[in-house]
Design an enzyme around this catalytic site. Structure first.
Site, PDB file in Angstrom:
ATOM      1  CD  GLU B 165      -3.183  -0.465   0.027  1.00 12.12           C
ATOM      2  OE1 GLU B 165      -3.094   0.684  -0.442  1.00 12.12           O
ATOM      3  OE2 GLU B 165      -4.083  -1.254  -0.310  1.00 12.12           O
ATOM      4  CD  GLU B 168      -1.343  -1.149  -4.624  1.00 13.07           C
ATOM      5  OE1 GLU B 168      -1.258  -2.348  -4.892  1.00 13.07           O
ATOM      6  OE2 GLU B 168      -2.372  -0.622  -4.140  1.00 13.07           O
TER       7      GLU B 168
END
Lengths: 281, 281
Positions: B165, B168
């Site tokens: 995460e 990203e």
């Protein structure tokens, strides 16, 4: 005349059909949610209402369309799937169907992915740990003495689940102290994952009454007798957890306490599990 | 003669029908599992096979009967429900139906109850924390700077989800250090619960590249500037987490490390999260 009149009626009917759509409410993400009541509906009527509804929602630029369908309306699942819906999740009494309308990438949230379980380390002032032998499952008939364990119920707090399971399996009242460790494992149950929390508990009563259905026997056992069982020693994970419990028992370990807090946005109460000793000191 | 012959054929047919049952394998709990292939089947034929199968399984004393039904066979869901099955869980491509045969209490396991999410506390050597502004959702347009957050994928380890995460949302490479705290909340998504893990991460790169789709802006922000935002101070939960992160950053806090272990029984590798500092010392 009669032909013209018939055509007029038909046009009225069409208008009515197009205007009649399924009751839906907007969600917070640009989509709509349809909650079907359990009143029976003909599959053909549902299919035509659904088509009219989808046409309207597409025009309105709606994204995800959710249909919560009670099991009583199982006859409407097939027509929904034929209109492009797929399964999102299901519970005993309903299935949630979903359809992503736009051409951009689907950003619908995933459904629940984990089951949550607890193991309870209940130790008394005589340095004895509360252990059980199970009647069935992996440990049935093995003679292995293990901590009471169980699955956290829907909507239940981990700290409450540990109190409940200890009471159910052994009759002992106890108080949640700390989470000492937890393990995440995958594909443990169909394709789902599992989170297993080891909870330290303080016993509040001492007379054991084993649960008849699931528990073969229960007792207070000297800690080292538990930890030196060949079964515990043979398995890296159990041995490691036994080391953690020994360190805790001897006063040299900080796990996570349950701190009640209000969730910021929803205003709901929830527990934050945290190494309180370190934050407070 | 012809009547007798017809009756003979019919009796043969009946025998064949009764003997033909659904393919099933035994599970570990006294039940059976039917995994339907996606080959199409007539609903009437399925219903008669299912009735014959149930009759045989009842005679054999089977407990839970599971049917994993691909979405291609949505036409067979209704006949199964009519024979007493209900929904256990569903994923995009299939629904799991279940039927408890004996008269004793149902001991079938519950389905997954929790979604799992992470929040990443990424702090660099200049005492700056990695923060983002989100484009949509609860925080869209609020101007609030928050930790990168996200949902753990199916089958993904919590420590890996935090790395993914952060990468990203911000383009930053990072390494998982510890779980500092976690929160359990209920009814966060339909009727499901939520477990949210705050992960401390060590950054391995420094040039930020915000994700276009979800992130409005990202930056390295002095820690106290993050923690003193009115939004953080106003919400008890966020304030508490900010205190934990400050204590950790300043070296006075032990969270849970990820210790790889082999799961005892399944021989699968999984992570145990534990206060390693206390166990090792």
């Amino acid at each position: 005349m009669s032909s013209s009149s018939a055509s007029h009626v038909s046009s009225e009917k069409q208008t009515q059909q197009v205007e009649r759509i399924l009751d839906a409410r907007n969600d917070d993400h640009g989509g709509v949610m349809v909650e079907m009541t359990d009143e029976s509906m003909d599959a053909g009527l549902f299919a035509s209402l659904l088509r009219a509804s989808l046409s309207q929602w597409r025009q309105q630029g709606k994204k995800g369309v959710w249909i919560k369908m009670p099991i009583e309306l199982v006859n409407l699942v097939e027509p929904a799937v034929k209109e492009g819906f797929y399964y999102h999740h299901a519970e005993a009494k309903y299935i949630m169907l979903v359809h992503w309308l736009p051409s951009i990438a689907n950003t619908l949230p995933a459904s629940a992915s984990h089951r949550v379980g607890i193991g309870a380390f209940v130790v008394n002032e005589k340095n004895e740990v509360l252990v059980v032998q199970e009647k069935s499952g992996t440990f049935g008939g093995t003679g292995v003495w293990k901590f009471p364990t169980g699955v956290v119920d829907e909507g239940e707090d981990i700290c409450d689940a540990a109190v409940r399971e200890v009471k159910e399996e052994t009759g002992i009242d106890s108080k949640f102290v700390e989470i000492l460790a937890f393990r995440q494992s995958h594909k443990s149950f169909f394709d789902k994952s599992d989170l297993f929390f080891v909870c330290m508990m303080q016993p509040l009563s001492f007379d054991i009454k084993p649960q008849e259905a699931e528990i073969e026997a229960a007792q207070w056992m000297p800690y080292e007798e538990y930890a030196t069982q060949p079964f515990v020693q043979k398995h890296e994970l159990l041995r490691y957890i036994a080391d953690v419990c020994r360190t805790k028992k001897d006063g040299g370990y900080s796990g996570f306490s349950a701190v009640p807090t209000v969730t910021s946005f929803s205003k709901k109460k929830s527990f934050l599990y945290v190494n309180r000793q370190d934050v407070d000191s």
